[in-house]
Design a protein around this motif. Structure first.
Motif, PDB file in Angstrom:
ATOM      1  N   SER A 178      16.807  -2.249 -17.330  1.00  0.00           N
ATOM      2  CA  SER A 178      16.706  -1.462 -18.561  1.00  0.00           C
ATOM      3  C   SER A 178      15.870  -0.238 -18.244  1.00  0.00           C
ATOM      4  O   SER A 178      15.559   0.041 -17.091  1.00  0.00           O
ATOM      5  CB  SER A 178      16.057  -2.289 -19.681  1.00  0.00           C
ATOM      6  OG  SER A 178      14.661  -2.425 -19.452  1.00  0.00           O
ATOM      7  N   ASN A 197      23.176  -0.419 -22.648  1.00  0.00           N
ATOM      8  CA  ASN A 197      23.770  -1.048 -23.825  1.00  0.00           C
ATOM      9  C   ASN A 197      23.421  -2.531 -23.943  1.00  0.00           C
ATOM     10  O   ASN A 197      24.204  -3.317 -24.459  1.00  0.00           O
ATOM     11  CB  ASN A 197      25.288  -0.884 -23.793  1.00  0.00           C
ATOM     12  CG  ASN A 197      25.726   0.561 -23.868  1.00  0.00           C
ATOM     13  OD1 ASN A 197      25.748   1.167 -24.935  1.00  0.00           O
ATOM     14  ND2 ASN A 197      26.069   1.129 -22.726  1.00  0.00           N
ATOM     15  N   THR A 201      16.894  -2.305 -24.120  1.00  0.00           N
ATOM     16  CA  THR A 201      16.779  -0.864 -23.854  1.00  0.00           C
ATOM     17  C   THR A 201      16.510  -0.062 -25.129  1.00  0.00           C
ATOM     18  O   THR A 201      15.572   0.745 -25.160  1.00  0.00           O
ATOM     19  CB  THR A 201      18.019  -0.339 -23.123  1.00  0.00           C
ATOM     20  OG1 THR A 201      18.056  -0.918 -21.806  1.00  0.00           O
ATOM     21  CG2 THR A 201      17.969   1.175 -22.991  1.00  0.00           C
ATOM     22  N   PRO A 202      17.286  -0.232 -26.216  1.00  0.00           N
ATOM     23  CA  PRO A 202      16.959   0.534 -27.435  1.00  0.00           C
ATOM     24  C   PRO A 202      15.599   0.159 -28.016  1.00  0.00           C
ATOM     25  O   PRO A 202      14.926   1.007 -28.614  1.00  0.00           O
ATOM     26  CB  PRO A 202      18.096   0.191 -28.403  1.00  0.00           C
ATOM     27  CG  PRO A 202      18.697  -1.059 -27.877  1.00  0.00           C
ATOM     28  CD  PRO A 202      18.516  -1.005 -26.395  1.00  0.00           C
ATOM     29  N   GLU A 205      13.063   2.064 -25.820  1.00  0.00           N
ATOM     30  CA  GLU A 205      13.128   3.491 -26.140  1.00  0.00           C
ATOM     31  C   GLU A 205      12.517   3.771 -27.507  1.00  0.00           C
ATOM     32  O   GLU A 205      11.869   4.810 -27.704  1.00  0.00           O
ATOM     33  CB  GLU A 205      14.577   3.967 -26.084  1.00  0.00           C
ATOM     34  CG  GLU A 205      15.179   3.979 -24.694  1.00  0.00           C
ATOM     35  CD  GLU A 205      14.398   4.879 -23.746  1.00  0.00           C
ATOM     36  OE1 GLU A 205      14.074   6.010 -24.127  1.00  0.00           O
ATOM     37  OE2 GLU A 205      14.102   4.425 -22.620  1.00  0.00           O
ATOM     38  N   SER A 206      12.705   2.851 -28.444  1.00  0.00           N
ATOM     39  CA  SER A 206      12.104   3.016 -29.772  1.00  0.00           C
ATOM     40  C   SER A 206      10.585   2.957 -29.685  1.00  0.00           C
ATOM     41  O   SER A 206       9.881   3.802 -30.258  1.00  0.00           O
ATOM     42  CB  SER A 206      12.611   1.927 -30.718  1.00  0.00           C
ATOM     43  OG  SER A 206      14.006   2.003 -30.887  1.00  0.00           O
ATOM     44  N   THR A 218      18.664   7.297 -32.986  1.00  0.00           N
ATOM     45  CA  THR A 218      19.152   6.076 -33.639  1.00  0.00           C
ATOM     46  C   THR A 218      18.667   4.806 -32.938  1.00  0.00           C
ATOM     47  O   THR A 218      19.071   3.707 -33.321  1.00  0.00           O
ATOM     48  CB  THR A 218      20.695   6.068 -33.657  1.00  0.00           C
ATOM     49  OG1 THR A 218      21.184   6.117 -32.295  1.00  0.00           O
ATOM     50  CG2 THR A 218      21.234   7.275 -34.422  1.00  0.00           C
ATOM     51  N   ALA A 219      17.803   4.954 -31.946  1.00  0.00           N
ATOM     52  CA  ALA A 219      17.367   3.781 -31.169  1.00  0.00           C
ATOM     53  C   ALA A 219      16.742   2.690 -32.033  1.00  0.00           C
ATOM     54  O   ALA A 219      17.043   1.505 -31.828  1.00  0.00           O
ATOM     55  CB  ALA A 219      16.400   4.222 -30.067  1.00  0.00           C
ATOM     56  N   THR A 222      19.515   0.741 -33.710  1.00  0.00           N
ATOM     57  CA  THR A 222      20.240  -0.076 -32.728  1.00  0.00           C
ATOM     58  C   THR A 222      19.410  -1.285 -32.332  1.00  0.00           C
ATOM     59  O   THR A 222      19.922  -2.408 -32.225  1.00  0.00           O
ATOM     60  CB  THR A 222      20.572   0.759 -31.480  1.00  0.00           C
ATOM     61  OG1 THR A 222      21.300   1.931 -31.867  1.00  0.00           O
ATOM     62  CG2 THR A 222      21.403  -0.042 -30.495  1.00  0.00           C
ATOM     63  N   ALA A 223      18.112  -1.065 -32.108  1.00  0.00           N
ATOM     64  CA  ALA A 223      17.227  -2.177 -31.751  1.00  0.00           C
ATOM     65  C   ALA A 223      17.163  -3.203 -32.878  1.00  0.00           C
ATOM     66  O   ALA A 223      17.190  -4.423 -32.627  1.00  0.00           O
ATOM     67  CB  ALA A 223      15.831  -1.638 -31.440  1.00  0.00           C
ATOM     68  N   TRP A 226      20.347  -5.282 -32.873  1.00  0.00           N
ATOM     69  CA  TRP A 226      20.331  -6.265 -31.788  1.00  0.00           C
ATOM     70  C   TRP A 226      19.421  -7.439 -32.151  1.00  0.00           C
ATOM     71  O   TRP A 226      19.784  -8.606 -31.954  1.00  0.00           O
ATOM     72  CB  TRP A 226      19.848  -5.625 -30.487  1.00  0.00           C
ATOM     73  CG  TRP A 226      20.928  -5.059 -29.621  1.00  0.00           C
ATOM     74  CD1 TRP A 226      21.142  -3.746 -29.316  1.00  0.00           C
ATOM     75  CD2 TRP A 226      21.934  -5.793 -28.909  1.00  0.00           C
ATOM     76  NE1 TRP A 226      22.210  -3.606 -28.467  1.00  0.00           N
ATOM     77  CE2 TRP A 226      22.712  -4.846 -28.210  1.00  0.00           C
ATOM     78  CE3 TRP A 226      22.241  -7.139 -28.800  1.00  0.00           C
ATOM     79  CZ2 TRP A 226      23.789  -5.229 -27.401  1.00  0.00           C
ATOM     80  CZ3 TRP A 226      23.314  -7.521 -28.006  1.00  0.00           C
ATOM     81  CH2 TRP A 226      24.077  -6.571 -27.322  1.00  0.00           C
TER      82      TRP A 226
END
Length: 247
Positions: A178, A197, A201-202, A205-206, A218-219, A222-223, A226
């Protein structure tokens, strides 16, 4: 709720008494952070101080390590026969599992706070607003709860504590492919699609964007998606697996 609180307190007492496991869960993430910062940090170019880049990934790695112990704890309970005693007292399975998850979340929160405190002492300098701190904490807490429930389900699936520990390997491995420790574009091309993906990872990044005052895009959404999916999977699988193991 009373049963869940009692069983949560039980798991906390067991964790405190298991000194070796407690020390490992608290110190292993710290050791990993020191290894990456001082052993590898000088050789990795991320465009910023490496400690600034790597701490969000270490926080997620810490959560992954801590959640793995939930599977082992659930498997030990299933093997020891204590579940039969709980059933004779009319304690529902949901309360047993919720106790494991709540204790794991509390233990992991303490471990995460310890890692963040040491990171601050080593030179990590976040630039987050109070709202960003709250958002980062909420995301990390959601991730802790989600993977703790997933670990509980894996503990029910395993036939021994040793197998339970092995089944959680994927969760502890996910932070490595990641953006936790190196930028994804430095990885081999065939790995980019997976690294970019997958669930953590999101989240990383968040956390990185929120703590460092950078755009997050948009992280976070997305997180959150998930984490919600992992939480739903863990909760949905735990019920049938518990009934299967105790019938």
């Amino acid at each position: 709720m009373g049963g869940t609180a009692t069983l949560t307190a039980r798991r906390i007492r067991i964790s405190v008494r298991d000194t070796d496991a407690l020390i490992t869960s608290l110190l292993l993430p710290l050791m990993m952070m020191l290894v990456f910062i001082y052993f590898f940090g000088g050789a990795i170019d991320t465009g910023t101080d490496y400690i600034t880049y790597v701490v969000p990934g270490i926080l997620v790695l810490c959560a992954s390590f801590g959640a793995a112990t939930t599977a082992i704890g659930v498997s030990e309970d299933m093997k020891s026969g204590i579940i039969d005693r709980f059933r004779s007292l009319d304690v529902p399975g949901a309360a047993v599992l919720a106790g494991h998850v709540a204790a794991s979340t509390l233990r992991n929160t303490v471990s995460t706070a310890l890692v963040l405190t040491v990171a601050l002492l080593l030179g990590f300098r976040p630039d987050a607003t109070p709202a960003a701190w709250l958002a980062a904490a909420a995301l990390l807490l959601l991730f802790l709860v989600a993977i703790s429930w997933l670990s509980a389900a894996l503990g029910l699936l395993a036939r021994s504590p040793e197998t339970a520990g092995g089944l959680t390997f994927l969760m502890t491995f996910l932070p490595y492919p990641s953006s936790a420790f190196v930028p994804i574009d430095t990885m081999p091309g065939w790995l980019h699609a997976f690294a970019g993906n997958q669930p953590v990872t999101p989240l990383i990044e968040s956390l990185r964007g929120l703590l460092l005052g950078q755009p997050v895009g948009t992280a976070p959404w997305t997180a959150t998606a998930w984490c919600a999916a992992l939480l739903l999977l863990g909760v949905a699988a735990s019920g049938p697996l518990f009934r299967l193991r105790t019938r």
